[in-house]
Design a protein around this motif. Sequence first.
Motif: not given
Length: 321
Positions: A131-135, A44-47, A72-79, A59-67
């Motif tokens: 590659a993707a963003f969700r507000a 799945a894509t995780f924003f 094998g999951q997809d990481v994209q941008l959320h703000i 550092g918490e979101m960087e840790r989540a991205c590495h996890y």
Amino acid sequence: MGGAWGDPGLRPVPPARAVWGEYGSQRFGLPLIVEILEQNGLAATFFVEAFTDEQGYPGEMERACHYLLEHGQDVQLHIHPGHERYGRVLAGKIPLGPGSDQMADLPPAEQLALLQQGADRIRRWTGRPPAAFRAGNMGASEETLRQVEEAGILIDSSYAFPFAGGQCRFPAAQPYNGSRWYGGVLELALSGFQKLRLPGFHWAKPLDLVGIGFEECRDAIDCIVGAGADAVVILHSFSLLKVRDVQYNGGRPNWIVTRRFRRLCRWLADRPDRPTYTCRQLAEAVEAGEYEPSHAPPCRLVHPRSIVRKAVQVWNGRYWT
């Protein structure tokens, strides 16, 4: 934000609770979602929120991205703009106060600055630009998409017709599911459906398993895909748990929503004729010229099971049930 805007004695909810769902030795958040996906061979894509450092959790979101990448999951941008604003409050640059948490309410230059800064963080955390963003709150607009394009992001997934004209700042006219181009940005809509119109209730629902049953989600996906468009389902890191208060104390499993998610993943895994894909895979297909956007008017589901679901929602909304 855990009530931090209204009470200076409170801090935003720590990612250990809101993202990981960690309570004692159990984890009902991100790890449980990933576990269910992996059991069914799905990605799945995780924003991922880019400004949690500003909330006081570096550092918490960087840790989540590495996890997520390790699994094998997809990481994209959320703000959420309010998260970045809170950092300026902590730094003493501005007084305590929430402002707007809607991306579209900011001047275009501020939207672009947040997108560029957020995209740079995702690139540093994952090794590649988003590659993707969700507000946050789906709070984007067509102006936001112009800034998304300026930031070099191909896909936006903020439009959701059940919220359009409200928290989603896109026009409410001509609602749709699926995807379409806005300039050089491909809008991949969060899907929804029209439901039985009852006094005092909204006329549409998003495909969010916290608020709809598995059968409604399944039937809506079949309807949308049958019309030639893509269906998009949303789930939050905290969707599979219940909490006692705004500070996320007393977290415990939300068995009803967890069961819905398990059933949906099993159903998707058993449908090879309708494969699932991530935003990264979609971007690669677009860049290879292998994707043709398509959108369709919302379908209408009026099955009596929706009435039963409302009763279940009321019951499940109680913390101890």
